[in-house]
Structure formats: C-alpha cells, structure tokens
Design a protein around this motif. Sequence first.
Motif, mmCIF file in Angstrom:
data_model
loop_
_atom_site.group_PDB
_atom_site.id
_atom_site.type_symbol
_atom_site.label_atom_id
_atom_site.label_comp_id
_atom_site.label_asym_id
_atom_site.label_seq_id
_atom_site.Cartn_x
_atom_site.Cartn_y
_atom_site.Cartn_z
ATOM 1 N N VAL A 74 -6.527 -10.521 -1.634
ATOM 2 C CA VAL A 74 -6.076 -10.061 -0.317
ATOM 3 C C VAL A 74 -6.359 -8.573 -0.264
ATOM 4 O O VAL A 74 -6.673 -7.961 -1.277
ATOM 5 C CB VAL A 74 -4.566 -10.307 -0.115
ATOM 6 N N LYS A 75 -6.260 -7.986 0.911
ATOM 7 C CA LYS A 75 -6.409 -6.519 0.941
ATOM 8 C C LYS A 75 -5.274 -5.907 1.744
ATOM 9 O O LYS A 75 -4.733 -6.513 2.676
ATOM 10 C CB LYS A 75 -7.755 -6.128 1.525
ATOM 11 N N ARG A 76 -4.898 -4.707 1.313
ATOM 12 C CA ARG A 76 -3.802 -4.025 1.981
ATOM 13 C C ARG A 76 -4.303 -3.481 3.317
ATOM 14 O O ARG A 76 -5.421 -2.990 3.416
ATOM 15 C CB ARG A 76 -3.309 -2.864 1.129
ATOM 16 N N ILE A 77 -3.498 -3.606 4.338
ATOM 17 C CA ILE A 77 -3.856 -3.022 5.638
ATOM 18 C C ILE A 77 -2.696 -2.185 6.116
ATOM 19 O O ILE A 77 -1.566 -2.360 5.674
ATOM 20 C CB ILE A 77 -4.183 -4.101 6.688
ATOM 21 N N GLY A 78 -2.936 -1.277 6.992
ATOM 22 C CA GLY A 78 -1.870 -0.450 7.552
ATOM 23 C C GLY A 78 -1.289 0.481 6.515
ATOM 24 O O GLY A 78 -1.876 0.728 5.464
ATOM 25 N N ARG A 135 3.078 -9.957 6.054
ATOM 26 C CA ARG A 135 3.818 -8.850 5.464
ATOM 27 C C ARG A 135 4.390 -9.287 4.126
ATOM 28 O O ARG A 135 5.016 -10.346 4.036
ATOM 29 C CB ARG A 135 4.975 -8.474 6.413
ATOM 30 N N LEU A 136 4.116 -8.464 3.111
ATOM 31 C CA LEU A 136 4.811 -8.676 1.850
ATOM 32 C C LEU A 136 6.148 -7.985 2.042
ATOM 33 O O LEU A 136 6.196 -6.782 2.297
ATOM 34 C CB LEU A 136 4.036 -8.047 0.692
ATOM 35 N N LYS A 137 7.194 -8.722 1.946
ATOM 36 C CA LYS A 137 8.511 -8.208 2.338
ATOM 37 C C LYS A 137 8.824 -6.867 1.651
ATOM 38 O O LYS A 137 8.695 -6.742 0.437
ATOM 39 C CB LYS A 137 9.596 -9.236 1.996
ATOM 40 N N ASN A 138 9.181 -5.891 2.464
ATOM 41 C CA ASN A 138 9.546 -4.558 2.010
ATOM 42 C C ASN A 138 8.418 -3.790 1.318
ATOM 43 O O ASN A 138 8.661 -2.795 0.663
ATOM 44 C CB ASN A 138 10.755 -4.606 1.057
ATOM 45 N N PRO A 154 7.846 -5.614 11.775
ATOM 46 C CA PRO A 154 6.663 -6.232 11.179
ATOM 47 C C PRO A 154 6.042 -7.139 12.233
ATOM 48 O O PRO A 154 6.737 -7.817 12.974
ATOM 49 C CB PRO A 154 7.240 -7.030 10.013
ATOM 50 N N ARG A 155 4.733 -7.139 12.254
ATOM 51 C CA ARG A 155 4.073 -7.950 13.275
ATOM 52 C C ARG A 155 3.693 -9.325 12.767
ATOM 53 O O ARG A 155 3.353 -10.198 13.531
ATOM 54 C CB ARG A 155 2.817 -7.210 13.767
ATOM 55 N N TYR A 203 4.104 -3.888 2.176
ATOM 56 C CA TYR A 203 3.138 -3.529 3.209
ATOM 57 C C TYR A 203 2.445 -4.787 3.706
ATOM 58 O O TYR A 203 2.652 -5.877 3.170
ATOM 59 C CB TYR A 203 2.102 -2.519 2.697
ATOM 60 N N ASP A 204 1.622 -4.613 4.728
ATOM 61 C CA ASP A 204 0.930 -5.771 5.292
ATOM 62 C C ASP A 204 -0.379 -6.015 4.539
ATOM 63 O O ASP A 204 -0.986 -5.098 4.022
ATOM 64 C CB ASP A 204 0.611 -5.526 6.772
ATOM 65 N N ILE A 205 -0.755 -7.268 4.516
ATOM 66 C CA ILE A 205 -2.012 -7.605 3.858
ATOM 67 C C ILE A 205 -2.820 -8.556 4.737
ATOM 68 O O ILE A 205 -2.287 -9.163 5.665
ATOM 69 C CB ILE A 205 -1.781 -8.310 2.492
#
Length: 502
Positions: free
Chosen positions: A415-419, A396-399, A432-433, A401-403
């Motif tokens: 990297v790629k954005r997910i979610g 998770r990039l803080k605040n 955050p997981r 999204y997840d990558i």
Amino acid sequence: MIEEIGERKEPATGLPDLEVGEGEKVVLRFAPNPNGPATIGSVRGIVVNAEYARRHGGEFVLRFDDTDPKTKPPMLEAYVWYLDDCEYLGAVPDLVVYASDHIPKYYEYAEKLIMLGKAYVCFCKRDEFKRYKDAGEACPHRDADVGTNLECWKCMLNRAYAEGEAVLRIKTDITHRDPALRDWAAFRIVETPHPRPEIGDRFCVWPLLDFESAIEDHLLGITHIIRGKDLMDSELRQRYVYDYLGWQYPKTMHWGRMKIHEFGKFSTSAISRAIADGTYTGWDDPRVPTLRALRRRGISSEAIRKFMIDLGVGETDISLSLDTLYAINRKIIDPVSNRYFFVWDPVAVEIRDAARMVATPKQHPDRDDLREIPAGSRVFLCGEDAGSLTSGDRLRLKNLYDIEIVDMELPTPTVKRIGTAAQEWCTIEEKPRYRIIHWVPDMPDEYLRVVVRAPDQVYEGFGEAGIASELGNTVQFERFGFVRIDSVDVRNRSVVAYFAHR
RNA sequence: GCUCCGAUAGUGUAGCUCGGCCAAUCAUGCGGGGCUCUCAAUCCCGUGACUCGGGUUCAAAUCCCGAUCGGAGCACCA
C-alpha cells in the motif's frame, strides 16, 4: 396523601415476593451434588436463594448433597469450587453443610420411622418392585412387623447384605393414583467408598435424595425451598415423612426447565465425559456452561446476578439466549475496559512512503489518556479486511494516516501512504474520508502473538504490545469484542485471551 | 400407560392471588436515524404478544370448563 394514588405495585424486578410469616426469620439453601462445578443452572439456585435470604435478612445455607458415592460420585475439587463460586457471586453462605457428615443422624430417623411402622426393608429386585408398584399392590415385605424390619435394618447396616439386595422404603400409599409417590426408597446399599477421605468406606448404607433432603431441611430450619420443578414430586414424597414425624414442610417455589441456546442440553456428567475424552480442555473451557468458564471469559458477577434475578421464578420452561447476559455485562465492563488493536488471521503489508511515527489512540473513548503505537514501514492487517481490498481502494489506518492500496497480491501486499499524518488531521478537525481499519505494527518488540479462545472458535493473530500489562483484566479488542486477558508470556511475547462477547 | 405442572411480542419478563386504571410493563433482539478516527458504547425513533374454543359477567390476559401444545415425575441419581 400521595401514597394512596401510588397504590400500584413497584415495577417488579424479577423475583416475586416471598411468603414470610410475621417475625419469621427465613432460611434458604442451595443443595448441589458436588459431582462437578457449578453450571449455569446451579448459578440460578445460588443467586436466587441467596438473594431472598439477603432481602429478608435471613440465612443462606450451602449444603452438599453428596450422598451418592457411586452413580454420580462427588468430585473433591468441586466442593472447593462451589465455595469459591458462591463468593464470586456475592453469595457467601452463612453455613456450609456436608450431608455425608450426617449419615448416623439419618439412620436415627430411619429407625424412628421403622418403629412407627412407616418404613420397611424391601428385598424385591428393582423390576420386581416396579411390577408391584405399577399394579398398586403391596410387595411381600411391606407387611413385615416392626421387629423384623428393625432386625433387617440392623443387618443392612452391618453389611449382612450385598449391594442391591435390600433397600429401606418409606410406606406411603401403595395404591396412590400417582405412581411416582408409591412407597419410595429411602436408603440403599452402596459398597463404593465415598471420595471424601474422612468418610471413605465408613458407611455402606446411603440415603437417597428425598430422605436426606427431607431430614436436613427440617434440621436446618429451612423455611423456603426454591428450586427447579423437576423436584416438584419430591415435595409430595417428603411430605409423608414430615407427616409421620409431625413436622411442617417448608414453603416451596419452583422454576421451569432452563435451556440455553448457546449450549444446547447439557449435564454435568456429559461435560465430564467430554473433558475426559479431550473434547474440552477442562471445566473452564469457554465452550462449557459452567460458572468457571463464564468467569474466565470476563463475565462479571453483577451481570450474572442481575440476569438470574430478572428471570424470576416462573414455572414456565424457558429457552433463552445469552445475548441478554452479554448486554448486561457489556454495560458493566465497557466503561472500565481499555481498548487495543488485535488483528486476527493477520496479513503483513508493506507501506511505501511510510512515515516513521507514533500513533496515539485513546486508551478508552471516554477518557483522554493515550496509548502509543510506533509504526514503521510494515503493518499487519486483519485478514478479513485485507481480503476485501483491491488496488486503488483508499482507507484510514486508525489513528495513523490514510493509505491507498497498490496491490494486495501475495507474497508482498503493498500500500502507499497518502495525505498527511492523521494526528495533524485531527488537530485541524478534519474527519477521515475513508473507511477506518485497525492495524498492528510489524516491528520487533512492538507486537504480541495473541490467541483468543472463544466459544465458537479459536482466533490467532497479533496485538499491540500494551496488552501485556492487562493480565486478568477485561479489555476490548476494537472491532472484535471484549475479552479477558488470561495469560501473558513475556519471554515469548505471547498472550492468551478468553472471548466474552462482542 | 398413570400423575403433576405450565402457556403474554423473536427471546426473557411484569400484570393473573382481590375481573374494570391493560388498545398490556421492562429488558434484550431486530429495523431506521444522530454522534463517534471501533462494526462497540451512547442518544432518538420504530417493530412486535395475552395458544385455541366455549362459559360466567355490564366488563376477562385475569375466574370456570374443554382442547391443543410444551415440560417434569413414575431410579437402589441429585
């Protein structure tokens, strides 16, 4: 009623009680040689003495013992620095005294002692006298009569002798079992001019510490002397003068030698040399054990005061770590330090499917105001974080999204954005997981170059733009530590910060 | 060599003056856990010490003696 049960003493908070007579007004002093700025050692002297004066409604005197123009000559700026440092520590002196202003006064008492037959002019060479002293024998000059001594003393004052040719000694007991107390020197000839322009070369006969301090303490009405135990013997020497003059010696307390892990052994002159040869950038270099350095790093005066007072005045030699100081300081600055992202050893990373959005982390975890960090398709990550990632890792990039890591190989780690966007996640209370790391946008005008000067090393990297508004403040760089923003260069979009502690 | 100080957990500190309330205080550090979109903060829980040897005493961390270790002074520095 309840009192009798509570006979036990209050849980003592460091400083032992002062022995104070009925109705006595206490007067304490701190007496540094201003041959450099206040070090951590001096700070103890300032804080403890001022604190006792405060507790007893007494007086705190700052006295510059600047009577050595040659070996450890005073530094003109240091006089000002001491005053400023005292103020920072909440220890504004009730009186400031310069020993170098009182030389004629010391001469008066010297003459008085000569008349009393308690002082004599000695012409022995240094090692010559040492031989007599070690053998417990009087030197040939010891028994000169008062008239001769008076005459020789006048000659000293009239520059009839060269440097090193004569000293004035206080007669004690040349057979005293402690060699440290035998006939000590009270005045010597120094031809080097004093750095203070108003003093300059007006005097060539200068008092030594034991004499100057003895006279001053009495004249100032000092009631309690609290200092390091290296000056314990000084008391024994000075008592001779007090006895001859019929004075009463102040009460004394001594603390043991203080060694600080983080700084090793230090002396003002050693630091001075290291500054001169460029090892340190100055007296407030973060690696240097001066108050000026601690201030620059954002160590609060409350923390320093509490730290020093908690040490008490034990005679045990102590060897301490600054961790405790940092812990105290952290409690003080944490609630008032805004949070920012700072990535050191930055690595630029390309984000696929990046959403153009604005992250809104809290300015401080205890408050609700938010800061805004726009994010585009590139971010900087901490080299430390980037180095630990491999393809397929999710975080998770803080605040934001997840990558998922696509490929961390240079030249273009990707990297790629997910979610979905993190802001939405928050609203649906989903945690955050993945591991959370901080980041800084790689967009023009949205980041600053940041240099953090720490005691152990210099960190370079990028920080979010908002840092520019914190000049002079203490802030926390998340996952890094507390720093004080020392300078901001708007045009070059760069910032220098001094590291306080984690 | 002579002299003077000191000795409580990893670190610092309280208690020692007037022995019993001390199976020893507090802080920091360290370990574990809770909370948290920071490895911080915060909250629980845990960890760990009277330098050694004699003596006095019904009783000693506290008093006495010795040893050991540590520090300081013996500067024409402060």
